[in-house]
Every structure is written in C-alpha cells, then in structure tokens.
Design a protein around this motif. Structure first.
Motif, PDB file in Angstrom:
ATOM      1  N   LEU A 228       0.861  -1.170   0.000  1.00  0.00           N
ATOM      2  CA  LEU A 228       0.000   0.000   0.000  1.00  0.00           C
ATOM      3  C   LEU A 228       0.903   1.227   0.000  1.00  0.00           C
ATOM      4  O   LEU A 228       1.714   1.409   0.905  1.00  0.00           O
ATOM      5  CB  LEU A 228      -0.875  -0.021   1.255  1.00  0.00           C
ATOM      6  CG  LEU A 228      -2.150   0.828   1.245  1.00  0.00           C
ATOM      7  CD1 LEU A 228      -3.067   0.406   0.094  1.00  0.00           C
ATOM      8  CD2 LEU A 228      -2.856   0.675   2.576  1.00  0.00           C
TER       9      LEU A 228
ATOM     10  N   SER B 254       2.221   5.146   0.186  1.00  0.00           N
ATOM     11  CA  SER B 254       1.997   6.118   1.252  1.00  0.00           C
ATOM     12  C   SER B 254       0.814   7.036   0.937  1.00  0.00           C
ATOM     13  O   SER B 254       0.085   7.446   1.833  1.00  0.00           O
ATOM     14  CB  SER B 254       3.271   6.946   1.479  1.00  0.00           C
ATOM     15  OG  SER B 254       3.908   7.224   0.257  1.00  0.00           O
TER      16      SER B 254
ATOM     17  N   GLN C 106      -2.270   5.170   1.764  1.00  0.00           N
ATOM     18  CA  GLN C 106      -2.335   4.965   3.206  1.00  0.00           C
ATOM     19  C   GLN C 106      -2.951   6.167   3.906  1.00  0.00           C
ATOM     20  O   GLN C 106      -3.797   6.024   4.783  1.00  0.00           O
ATOM     21  CB  GLN C 106      -0.914   4.741   3.750  1.00  0.00           C
ATOM     22  CG  GLN C 106      -0.724   3.381   4.378  1.00  0.00           C
ATOM     23  CD  GLN C 106       0.755   3.067   4.538  1.00  0.00           C
ATOM     24  OE1 GLN C 106       1.603   3.641   3.856  1.00  0.00           O
ATOM     25  NE2 GLN C 106       1.062   2.157   5.432  1.00  0.00           N
TER      26      GLN C 106
ATOM     27  N   GLN D   9      -6.760   6.749   3.471  1.00  0.00           N
ATOM     28  CA  GLN D   9      -7.695   5.806   4.070  1.00  0.00           C
ATOM     29  C   GLN D   9      -8.192   6.269   5.427  1.00  0.00           C
ATOM     30  O   GLN D   9      -7.431   6.672   6.290  1.00  0.00           O
ATOM     31  CB  GLN D   9      -7.031   4.439   4.253  1.00  0.00           C
ATOM     32  CG  GLN D   9      -6.954   3.673   2.947  1.00  0.00           C
ATOM     33  CD  GLN D   9      -6.592   2.232   3.208  1.00  0.00           C
ATOM     34  OE1 GLN D   9      -5.939   1.932   4.201  1.00  0.00           O
ATOM     35  NE2 GLN D   9      -7.009   1.355   2.336  1.00  0.00           N
TER      36      GLN D   9
ATOM     37  N   SER E 193      -9.738   4.097   7.240  1.00  0.00           N
ATOM     38  CA  SER E 193      -9.724   2.787   7.885  1.00  0.00           C
ATOM     39  C   SER E 193     -11.053   2.489   8.502  1.00  0.00           C
ATOM     40  O   SER E 193     -11.457   2.627   9.478  1.00  0.00           O
ATOM     41  CB  SER E 193      -8.555   2.660   8.856  1.00  0.00           C
ATOM     42  OG  SER E 193      -8.819   3.215  10.110  1.00  0.00           O
TER      43      SER E 193
ATOM     44  N   GLY F  29       5.921   2.870   0.864  1.00  0.00           N
ATOM     45  CA  GLY F  29       4.689   2.511   1.547  1.00  0.00           C
ATOM     46  C   GLY F  29       4.895   1.241   2.356  1.00  0.00           C
ATOM     47  O   GLY F  29       6.010   0.913   2.721  1.00  0.00           O
ATOM     48  N   THR F  30       3.811   0.543   2.615  1.00  0.00           N
ATOM     49  CA  THR F  30       3.879  -0.663   3.415  1.00  0.00           C
ATOM     50  C   THR F  30       3.865  -1.900   2.528  1.00  0.00           C
ATOM     51  O   THR F  30       2.866  -2.196   1.891  1.00  0.00           O
ATOM     52  CB  THR F  30       2.660  -0.752   4.361  1.00  0.00           C
ATOM     53  OG1 THR F  30       2.519   0.499   5.027  1.00  0.00           O
ATOM     54  CG2 THR F  30       2.832  -1.869   5.356  1.00  0.00           C
TER      55      THR F  30
END
Lengths: 151, 151
Positions: A141, A143, A146, A149, A151, B129-130
């Motif tokens: 995902l 940045s 991220q 979101q 969430s 990112g992740t």
DNA sequence: GTATCTGCAAATGCTTTGCATGTCG
DNA sequence: CGACATGCAAAGCATTTGCAGATAC
C-alpha cells in the motif's frame, strides 16, 4: 500437462471441499477446468486449458473456461499469473531495477537494491535453467493511499 | 508526470544521441512520446502518454504512440513494464511462490525460497509505503531450451 | 530522393456479456 | 423448484496493420 494422478486427485479433493464451503456448484465443467489446471506443472493460458478440457467435454466453450477461472480466482482457489490483462505500461528507465506496486491505486515506483541483487540468483531457480536476470516485485500500500484511508 | 526540467532534458539529449546512433529518425512525434515518458515518475500506459503528448501535438494518433513505444522498446531505449499483453495464465498453486520464466519458450515454473522471503522486504521499497508481499521473477533460459540450441 | 514515419480507418485477437436453456442442490 | 451455470453469438477494448500521403536525412 502431466502430474502424478495421486497429486491431482488430492488437489481435486481439496477443491471439492472448498467449493462446498464457499457454496460454489460442482458442475462437471468446473471440475474439469480445475483438473486441467491441477494436472499442469506450467501455467497454462485459457486456450491450453480449453484444449485439455475438450478431451473430456468436447462441447465446452471458451467462455465457460473464462468464467470459471475468473470465479475461482476471486475465491482464491486458483491464482492468476503474470498480472496480465492490464494495459501496456512503459518506463524511460532501462537500467535493471525493481518495482513497488500499490495494490490499491496501481502506481508503480522504481527502486534498486544491492541486497536483492546480491542474494540472487537463488539455487532453487537454477534447477530450472540458467538465470539471466532477476526482478523483484513488492506489492503493498503506497503512502498516498495509506493517508487517504479512513480505515 | 512532473520531473525537474533539467533531468528531463538530460534524458532527452541522451535519447537524441542514441537515436542517431541507431539510425532512428528524430521525428517531432517520437521526441514528444519519449519526453512524456521521461517526464514521468510513474509507468504510464499508452492512453496516459497520448493525453500528455496531445498537449503539444493535438493531432497525434494513438497508433503513433503504440508504434513508437514498441520500436523504442525493441531498441532498448525504453522498457515495457508488467509483462502485459500476454494472455491470462493460471495456476492451481495459490500459496506464495516465485517464478522462473524462460525467455525463449515462455514456460513458467514455480519455486519457493526461504532465502528470498527472508532477505525482503527491502528498505528501499519501504520508502514508498507498506510492503505486503514479495514476488521474485527470475528470467532465464530453461533447461529444455538450452538443450534444444545448436550454438 | 528515398526509406521511414504518420494518420486514418479497418482488422485482429483476447476477453466479456446478454440471453435463453439446462443443471445442481 | 429456484438459483446458478452453460453455450451461443454478439459486443468490447486494447493493440496491430494496410495504405496513401508526408517527412527526416
């Protein structure tokens, strides 16, 4: 397209069970499509699977292959290789590099990694032939997504 | 689609030189197609490049984009990402694994590698990112094709 | 001047979809 | 029986190609 019968049958048994759990109907066609895939060591395309299945079901149509593979892929019972069917994408960077692909927005970023380049070529891969180049694809995902979101 | 002008110009200069060497004509359209790619940090698809180039050449057609990108890719001046435009390929193996892809026959073989899985996720990729998953693609010449070669 | 490139439009090839019929559960 | 799957044919879409006119070198 030839794996030992017992392995194929084991895969098929697991497949039937998974279909029951997921309330997917066990049609003759669906089972044979999966059998074709389970019998293969390679990663057959739709046409290859179609040819294989037609030995047992001569009247099966390509759309049934497409629909079943798509359905099974959505349910995680088979996997689609090669990230195909996207549009062609190009890059002015012709030096060897790796990719970070965002699973949400599809954005691709380049990076180089001496770590990765050194660790390879894995012996596991050398069993199949002579490795020429190595490309790492990191899915994740990005940045931007991220932050976007809630969430 | 925005990189510092000096970087873009440097890439363009190298591009012009390479074209001269390879006897590729430096048409207005070709240069602008490359500029679009050189200006981008992402990996644009044909439509995106077309939209970008049309700002400068409103009458350019998509086929020109396609033809130029294909030609430049063949000459190693740009690279095509994502191995797209192949047909869909499927796999009964849904566990994480890596691929050995034969550059000659296209055959794909699976392998797992604790080495690879451990070495990753590279810090270089974490900047974007992740990371969620890692997939290694080893390109090479498979043993079947190796034997089949006379030279 | 000539080989190459462009733009247009039509074709190609893989994949998807609508619909009527058939089948699983 | 009712929902879902199949087969057929037609549509969709990205990409490629044939051809006549234009352009780079």
């Amino acid at each position: 397209m030839t794996l030992p019968r017992d392995i194929v049958e084991a895969r098929l048994a697991a497949f039937r069970e998974a279909c029951l759990q997921k309330r997917l109907r066990l049609t003759y066609q669906r089972i044979e499509v999966f059998r074709a895939l389970a019998s293969s060591e390679e990663h057959p395309d739709v046409e290859t699977i179609h040819r294989f299945v037609r030995k047992r079901i001569p009247t099966i149509s390509p759309d049934t292959i497409y629909r079943n593979l798509k359905l099974l892929a959505e349910h995680g019972l088979v996997s689609a290789a090669g990230m195909s069917h996207e549009r062609l994408r190009f890059d002015a960077n012709v030096d060897p590099h790796h990719h970070f692909v965002c699973v949400k927005c599809g954005r691709i970023r380049d990076f180089t990694s001496s770590d990765v380049d050194c660790t390879t070529f894995p012996v596991e891969a050398q069993a199949f032939g002579t490795p020429l180049s190595v490309h790492l694809e990191v899915k994740g995902l990005c940045s931007v997504c991220q932050k976007g979101q809630k969430s």
